[in-house]
Structure formats: C-alpha cells, structure tokens
Design an enzyme around this catalytic site. Structure first.
Site, mmCIF file in Angstrom:
data_model
loop_
_atom_site.group_PDB
_atom_site.id
_atom_site.type_symbol
_atom_site.label_atom_id
_atom_site.label_comp_id
_atom_site.label_asym_id
_atom_site.label_seq_id
_atom_site.Cartn_x
_atom_site.Cartn_y
_atom_site.Cartn_z
ATOM 1 C CB THR A 110 -0.915 0.019 1.236
ATOM 2 O OG1 THR A 110 -1.742 -1.140 1.236
ATOM 3 C CG2 THR A 110 -1.791 1.269 1.262
ATOM 4 C CD GLN A 139 -4.580 -2.967 -0.035
ATOM 5 O OE1 GLN A 139 -4.120 -3.517 -1.023
ATOM 6 N NE2 GLN A 139 -4.735 -3.587 1.137
ATOM 7 C CG ASP A 162 -6.178 1.842 1.393
ATOM 8 O OD1 ASP A 162 -7.271 1.779 1.982
ATOM 9 O OD2 ASP A 162 -5.275 1.010 1.555
ATOM 10 C CG ASP A 185 -10.784 0.573 4.980
ATOM 11 O OD1 ASP A 185 -11.898 0.687 5.520
ATOM 12 O OD2 ASP A 185 -10.143 -0.496 4.975
ATOM 13 N NE ARG A 241 -12.530 -1.720 7.138
ATOM 14 C CZ ARG A 241 -12.260 -2.845 6.467
ATOM 15 N NH1 ARG A 241 -12.735 -4.006 6.905
ATOM 16 N NH2 ARG A 241 -11.533 -2.820 5.375
ATOM 17 C CD1 TRP A 243 -5.503 -0.727 10.017
ATOM 18 C CD2 TRP A 243 -4.731 1.307 9.516
ATOM 19 N NE1 TRP A 243 -4.292 -0.899 9.375
ATOM 20 C CE2 TRP A 243 -3.799 0.338 9.057
ATOM 21 C CE3 TRP A 243 -4.446 2.661 9.314
ATOM 22 C CZ2 TRP A 243 -2.619 0.687 8.418
ATOM 23 C CZ3 TRP A 243 -3.272 3.004 8.667
ATOM 24 C CH2 TRP A 243 -2.376 2.026 8.228
#
Length: 324
Positions: A110, A139, A162, A185, A241, A243
C-alpha cells in the site's frame, strides 16, 4: 484615460505574479505541459525549490494531465501547488499494491502506491486534482501525507481503495471545500485532520474511514459541514471502522445520504475495538443520519461538547501553531 492606465497597471502586476525569475526567490514557478511555462513537469519545479524556505513559494500548474509520481521531500517547507483549474489540472499515476517489485514475487504494498507523497511541513495544495487511476486490483493511494500543517483547499482527490492516507501520527491536516472519492477505507491513517465543507463520495458498499489514531492523541478525524454522497445503487456504507483500537472519528453538522447504514459503524470483526474506538456524531441530517439504530458503542455528542470541538482545539498541540 485614468481608469485605463489603472487597469493596465493591475494587469501588468498580475503578470508579475507568474513571471519567470530566479528560482531561489519567492516568485511563482509556472508549470505547463505545452511548454509555455518554466517547466513541463511538476517534479522539475519541486526540484528547484530551496530547502527549509521561510517564505511562501507557489508552483502554478497550468491546465493539463501530468502523469507523475511525486514526493515533496521533508526539507521543503512553505510550498503551495496551485492548479489553474481543479477539473482540468490533474496529477495522476496508476500504481497499486499488487504490482510486483522488480526482480521479486513481492507486491509493492500500500505505502508505495501514492501519486503524491508530502513529507514537508506547511505545504498547501489548492485547486488541483490528485488521482490514482489504477485498475481495482489492490490498495492504491492518491495522496499520502507525512508532514505537519498541511492544507488541502478546493481539491479533488480521486481513487478506489485507500485514496487518502494521512500517514503520520502527531501531524495536522486541514481539508476545505474538497471532493474525496473512493471505495474501501478511502480516508485512513493516524493523523489529526479537519474536513470542512467537503463532499465525501462512496463508489461501492464499503467503509469511508479507517482511522488509526494513537491512544495518546485526543483527536483523529473531524468532518464538519460535509456531504456524504454515493454512486447510484450504493446503499450499505459504514461511516468507519477502526484500523487501530483507539480510532477517533467525528461527523458533525453533516448531510448523510441514504447509503449510510443504520448502525453507522463497524468493529472490524473485533469486539474488543468496541471498548476503545472513539466514534462520535452530532447534529447530522439526511436519510443516513438517523441515530435510533446506531451501534451502542458510538456516541452522540451534546451541544456543549460539540461547541468545544473546533480547528483551534484539535490543532492546539505541536511546536508550531497551525495557521490553517
């Protein structure tokens, strides 16, 4: 006649803002793909900026698509990258996490996928699009920040999973009047960030935020007066959420579309996170803002509590004041 000369003087003065000049002066540097500026790439303009400048220097980027993978290094301060047109001045790249590193079977991961990585402090992006337009194969970060006191004003930040990585704890970021889109996310990391009057657009059913705020940092992500929108057919999106266990995210005075799930928040499959995650809301509106079915481990702030949360409050730490 007098009015004519006054107008002429103002015009000449405006031209001076973008005039070529010694690159160690605070004059604006002009970047243009068509060759009408001092440089044809943003990377070349970044290279001529002096280290640790104590004045404000602008890199003015004319309309065009700039396929570049860029770093603003840690020794550059007080740089502003200013686009001519937010929709037509685009910095883009297409790395994603599963691209193999040369000579290995290992994916790049990532944190190497960014289009633009900001390591310097007191950096401003204004009126420009930063995009990761890779295929949805992993990602893919568009904007990766490491520096402190970063301002993102009137920009478009585009990607899939991301999109925006706020990558360093103890740094302060201010997003204003931005459009941010992604899938999963797509705003994530440990920094303290204020989002003012931004549109946050979900492209699939998934999660908007994945904060990883450290336990000893009081504030993580604050969204104020933002609009949460989604592609047609998207109808099951979580606000966030965790991480990391102490993730902090607050939505206040926001307009939430019907795509936001009634429960609002997800524990990332770990019930222990419900004891530590700091998920809060206040005075939101729209079909997705109903609180009756929110998870019991999130909080609705009181008016008094919400009034105490301002940019000045959340940015009050750090050695230097953040003049956002």
């Amino acid at each position: 006649m007098k009015q004519f000369f006054l107008t002429l003087l103002l015009y000449v003065g405006a031209l001076g803002v973008y005039a070529a000049g010694p690159y160690d002066n605070p004059d604006t540097i002009v970047v243009a793909r068509d060759g009408t500026g001092q440089f044809r790439t943003v990377g070349e303009a970044i290279e001529v900026c002096r280290a640790f400048m104590d004045y404000h220097k602008v890199i003015f980027v004319k309309r065009g698509v700039y396929k570049e993978k860029l770093i603003i290094p840690s020794w550059l301060d007080n740089i502003e990258i200013l686009g001519e047109d937010v929709n037509e001045t685009v910095i883009t790249y297409d790395d994603h996490a599963n691209i193999r590193l040369a000579g290995t079977e290992q994916g790049m991961g990532t944190f190497r996928t960014y289009t633009l990585k900001i390591e310097g402090n007191a950096i401003t992006l204004k009126n420009i699009t930063i995009e990761n337009n890779s295929a949805r194969l992993g990602q893919a970060v568009a904007l990766h920040t490491e520096g402190d006191r970063i301002r993102i004003i009137g920009c478009r930040l585009l990607g899939h999973q991301d999109t925006v990585y706020t990558g360093k704890a103890g740094t302060r970021l201010y997003f204003c009047d931005c459009y941010i889109e992604g899938t999963t996310d797509f705003i994530f990391g440990p920094s303290t960030a204020w989002f003012e009057n931004c549109e946050i657009h979900s492209r699939i059913n998934s999660y908007i935020t994945a904060a990883s705020t450290p336990q000893d940092i009081r504030y993580g992500y604050v969204f104020n007066r933002c609009r949460l929108t989604a592609d047609e057919g998207v109808d099951k999106v979580y606000l966030g959420r965790p991480w990391r266990p102490y993730a902090y995210t607050l939505f206040m005075n926001c307009e939430m579309g019907r795509h936001i799930r009634p429960e609002g928040w997800h524990n990332w499959g770990n019930t222990a996170n419900e004891q530590t995650a700091r998920y809060q809301e206040y005075n939101n509106s729209g079909a997705g803002a109903a609180t009756a079915q929110r998870v019991a481990w999130s909080r609705q702030l009181t008016k008094k509590e919400a009034a105490q949360i301002t940019p000045e409050t959340i940015f009050s730490f750090g050695a230097q004041k953040f003049e956002y």
